[in-house]
Design an enzyme around this catalytic site. Structure first.
Site, PDB file in Angstrom:
ATOM      1  N   HIS A  75      40.463  32.264  53.290  1.00  0.00           N
ATOM      2  CA  HIS A  75      40.220  33.121  54.674  1.00  0.00           C
ATOM      3  C   HIS A  75      38.985  32.299  55.475  1.00  0.00           C
ATOM      4  O   HIS A  75      39.374  32.164  56.593  1.00  0.00           O
ATOM      5  CB  HIS A  75      39.544  34.451  54.217  1.00  0.00           C
ATOM      6  CG  HIS A  75      40.562  35.025  53.292  1.00  0.00           C
ATOM      7  ND1 HIS A  75      41.660  35.156  53.151  1.00  0.00           N
ATOM      8  CD2 HIS A  75      40.153  35.994  52.349  1.00  0.00           C
ATOM      9  CE1 HIS A  75      42.214  35.854  52.414  1.00  0.00           C
ATOM     10  NE2 HIS A  75      41.200  36.608  51.813  1.00  0.00           N
ATOM     11  N   LYS A  79      47.448  33.991  46.770  1.00  0.00           N
ATOM     12  CA  LYS A  79      46.388  33.081  46.243  1.00  0.00           C
ATOM     13  C   LYS A  79      45.715  33.643  44.863  1.00  0.00           C
ATOM     14  O   LYS A  79      46.091  35.027  44.590  1.00  0.00           O
ATOM     15  CB  LYS A  79      45.162  33.063  47.315  1.00  0.00           C
ATOM     16  CG  LYS A  79      44.479  34.345  47.302  1.00  0.00           C
ATOM     17  CD  LYS A  79      43.335  34.348  48.391  1.00  0.00           C
ATOM     18  CE  LYS A  79      42.501  35.454  48.411  1.00  0.00           C
ATOM     19  NZ  LYS A  79      41.780  35.949  47.092  1.00  0.00           N
ATOM     20  N   ASP A 114      37.048  32.382  45.817  1.00  0.00           N
ATOM     21  CA  ASP A 114      37.962  33.663  46.275  1.00  0.00           C
ATOM     22  C   ASP A 114      38.106  33.729  47.803  1.00  0.00           C
ATOM     23  O   ASP A 114      39.467  34.209  48.029  1.00  0.00           O
ATOM     24  CB  ASP A 114      37.056  34.926  45.840  1.00  0.00           C
ATOM     25  CG  ASP A 114      38.003  36.304  46.043  1.00  0.00           C
ATOM     26  OD1 ASP A 114      39.155  36.123  45.886  1.00  0.00           O
ATOM     27  OD2 ASP A 114      37.258  37.293  46.409  1.00  0.00           O
ATOM     28  N   GLU A 165      31.014  41.783  52.601  1.00  0.00           N
ATOM     29  CA  GLU A 165      31.606  43.233  52.198  1.00  0.00           C
ATOM     30  C   GLU A 165      30.699  44.027  51.459  1.00  0.00           C
ATOM     31  O   GLU A 165      29.826  43.211  50.945  1.00  0.00           O
ATOM     32  CB  GLU A 165      32.609  42.484  50.808  1.00  0.00           C
ATOM     33  CG  GLU A 165      33.918  41.979  51.484  1.00  0.00           C
ATOM     34  CD  GLU A 165      34.899  41.720  50.422  1.00  0.00           C
ATOM     35  OE1 GLU A 165      35.713  42.407  50.279  1.00  0.00           O
ATOM     36  OE2 GLU A 165      34.682  40.872  49.589  1.00  0.00           O
ATOM     37  N   LYS A 201      29.515  39.604  48.445  1.00  0.00           N
ATOM     38  CA  LYS A 201      30.026  40.956  48.163  1.00  0.00           C
ATOM     39  C   LYS A 201      28.673  41.778  47.861  1.00  0.00           C
ATOM     40  O   LYS A 201      27.464  41.265  47.587  1.00  0.00           O
ATOM     41  CB  LYS A 201      30.664  41.106  46.777  1.00  0.00           C
ATOM     42  CG  LYS A 201      32.001  40.416  46.704  1.00  0.00           C
ATOM     43  CD  LYS A 201      33.128  41.355  46.133  1.00  0.00           C
ATOM     44  CE  LYS A 201      34.117  40.463  45.980  1.00  0.00           C
ATOM     45  NZ  LYS A 201      35.198  40.926  47.027  1.00  0.00           N
TER      46      LYS A 201
HETATM   47  C1  BG6 Z   1      40.738  39.054  49.069  1.00  0.00           C
HETATM   48  C2  BG6 Z   1      39.802  38.716  48.108  1.00  0.00           C
HETATM   49  O1  BG6 Z   1      41.367  38.176  49.589  1.00  0.00           O
HETATM   50  O2  BG6 Z   1      40.168  39.656  50.235  1.00  0.00           O
HETATM   51  C3  BG6 Z   1      38.934  40.029  47.855  1.00  0.00           C
HETATM   52  O3  BG6 Z   1      40.382  38.589  46.824  1.00  0.00           O
HETATM   53  C4  BG6 Z   1      38.347  40.538  49.312  1.00  0.00           C
HETATM   54  O4  BG6 Z   1      37.794  39.599  46.896  1.00  0.00           O
HETATM   55  C5  BG6 Z   1      39.641  40.966  49.988  1.00  0.00           C
HETATM   56  O5  BG6 Z   1      37.755  41.820  48.679  1.00  0.00           O
HETATM   57  C6  BG6 Z   1      38.914  41.223  51.411  1.00  0.00           C
HETATM   58  O6  BG6 Z   1      40.008  41.699  52.133  1.00  0.00           O
HETATM   59  P1  BG6 Z   1      39.902  42.490  53.501  1.00  0.00           P
HETATM   60  O7  BG6 Z   1      41.103  42.501  54.130  1.00  0.00           O
HETATM   61  O8  BG6 Z   1      39.336  43.839  52.862  1.00  0.00           O
HETATM   62  O9  BG6 Z   1      38.476  41.943  54.411  1.00  0.00           O
END
Ligand code: BG6
Length: 509
Positions: free
Chosen positions: A263, A171, A258, A239, A361
């Site tokens: 997700h 992506k 994003d 996050e 974030k």
């Molecule tokens: C990614 C995003 O797809 O997923 C990021 O582009 C994000 O911005 C990341 O930080 C988070 O992934 P995970 O597996 O750490 O939850």
């Protein structure tokens, strides 16, 4: 008929055998990028270490850098040492290094693609890769067209000799529905749909796959998984990190594009979908597509969506700068680092049940979870003072960290009087299983090599997700500034207000 009725023991044994990839290789474009070093190279090593790659497995890097094969191998070595999940073993490394090659060139350089062609032929001879190669496009979407065109032009995209070629795409799959469609048709000029594997790394996470196990391998959850019992669903991906060094990618994209477009909507699809007829890729995609097609945005986007940006604050005992002060960010940027959206699912199972999605974030802590919150008991024989501290029942799928499932219900507080309070019943992966979970990228790369498409979103899913998000982004673009929230908090007051108006509140995981 259930196949295991024939010979249950043999069937069980077959399914438990490790799935090992056949003769093959992986070509990575964008090999000098972060994703490649932090996730892809370590995942390849971990798979090799677990004995899941064929002996002659080959890893080819393609980039502009003026590297020799040895320089590339050194980069992989350092990445593996720093980021792989399993211990470093010299004998595994020595075997892996036999199949490592580097091809130097720019994406529009025909000569370089001819060199790539010859390199793959050489690997077929020396490593026995059998003509089977996956091309991993770990490159910005603006480079998809040129790379796929070059692969086709140089006869790398297709095979007629029984071997396979696959394209793996990271992506973002576009910026909106229109660009996603454009991108999809470009990719499909070179690769047929069954050759294309789109990565949504959340689908590679064990806990995400467990949503389907929880719902469809058990009998106790599914009867209450509907509007008769569920009050609402909250899907949170929080996050604690900021945007780090990713200003170039993130600014202008924002939280919703994003991670919500992919997700979070995939998590929603798995939570809300009907039971597929089987666990194969077509059946799964059909149900996910159906439910994504039933997702409905609220009428009043001003009332039921929130976007926001983090300002300076404290995170884990450290001072954190605001988004607009981050390196490389336009100080007038209106990019969202937080997004909350309420949606409905227009079908008989979910009519009237809101699904609240939020992500951000620099929030209080890193946590991803799906909370299915149930209605209150329709009648209570207890005096209201007895249940004053009783919340709603909930089933919480903890995607990460502390992977597991929690059930929250009321229980009597020990003592002579009657008082009922919330208690938690917990399943934790770490306690119930001795095996540690593989990284999402290990699972997904292995599935690509095996040609198993279950965990990869299809074109239709990607396009439907943009269809859901586009009106929200358009609304945000034309309606003022994002709200603000200090780093280290749980988001803007506007998001709390949004829930309060519905008589609900966000969970504080
Ligand atoms: C990614 C995003 O797809 O997923 C990021 O582009 C994000 O911005 C990341 O930080 C988070 O992934 P995970 O597996 O750490 O939850």
């Amino acid at each position: 008929m259930n196949r295991s009725h024939g010979n249950p023991l043999r069937d069980l044994a077959d399914r438990r055998l490790p799935r090992v990839a056949g003769p093959s290789g992986l070509v990575i474009f964008g090999v000098t990028g972060d994703l490649s070093r932090k996730k892809l190279m370590p995942a390849v090593y971990d798979l090799a270490n677990r004995g899941l790659l064929p002996p002659g497995f080959s890893l080819v890097g393609f980039a502009r850098r003026n590297w020799q094969h040895e320089d590339f191998a050194q980069v992989v070595h350092d990445a593996v040492k720093e980021h792989s999940r399993t211990p470093f073993r010299e004998e595994i490394w020595q075997q892996l290094i036999q199949g490592m090659r580097f091809v130097q060139g720019a994406f529009d350089d025909d000569e370089a693609f001819e060199r790539l062609h010859r390199t793959l032929e050489e690997l077929d001879k020396s490593q026995g890769t059998g003509g089977n190669f996956a091309f991993y496009l770990s490159v910005p979407p603006s480079s998809f067209p040129v790379v796929t065109r070059q692969l086709k032009k140089h006869g790398l995209a297709d095979r007629s000799d029984g071997s396979w070629r696959r394209a793996v795409i990271e992506k973002p799959f576009g910026h909106d529905l229109k660009s996603a469609r454009g991108l999809n048709s470009l990719v499909h000029e070179a690769f047929s749909p069954d050759q294309v594997f789109r990565i949504d790394h959340y689908l590679g996470k064990e806990t995400v796959q467990n949503i389907l196990a929880l719902r469809f391998a058990n009998t106790i959850f599914e009867p209450i998984w509907n509007r008769s019992y569920v009050d609402h669903v909250q899907i949170t991906m929080a996050e604690d990190i900021g945007i780090g060094g990713r200003a170039g990618y993130y600014d202008g994209i924002g939280a919703a594009r994003d991670v919500m477009q992919n997700h979070l909507l995939q998590l929603l699809a798995l939570t809300a979908m009907e039971e597929p007829a089987s666990f194969d890729a077509d059946a799964l995609a059909a149900e996910k597509t159906r439910v994504l097609g039933a997702v409905r945005l609220p009428d009043d986007l001003g009332r039921d969506t929130v976007r926001a940006q983090y300002t300076a604050g404290w995170q884990g005992g450290r001072k954190a700068v605001g988004y607009l002060e981050e390196d490389g960010i336009d100080p007038r940027s209106t990019t969202d680092t937080y997004a909350a959206v309420k949606v409905g699912v227009d079908n008989r199972r979910w009519a009237g049940v809101p699904f609240y999605l939020r992500t951000g974030k620099r929030l209080g802590r890193r946590v991803t979870e799906i909370a299915v919150v149930f209605q209150r008991a329709p009648h209570s024989p207890f005096a209201s003072s007895v249940t004053e501290d009783l919340g709603a029942n909930a089933i919480v799928i903890r995607v990460q960290p502390e992977e597991g499932v929690t059930v929250r219900f009321g229980s009597k507080v020990p003592g002579t009087s009657m008082e009922i309070r919330d208690v938690l019943m917990d399943f934790a992966y770490g306690e119930s299983f001795t095996e540690s979970s593989p990284e999402a990228y290990e699972r997904l790369i292995l599935d690509v090599l095996l040609g198993d498409a279950n965990l990869f979103p299809r074109t239709e899913e990607v396009e439907l997700s943009w269809k859901i998000l586009d009106p929200v982004e358009r609304y945000w673009d034309t309606n003022g500034e994002p709200a603000r929230y200090p780093s280290g908090t749980w988001g803007p007051a506007e998001a709390d207000d949004m829930m309060e108006r519905d008589g609900r509140s966000w969970r504080r995981p």
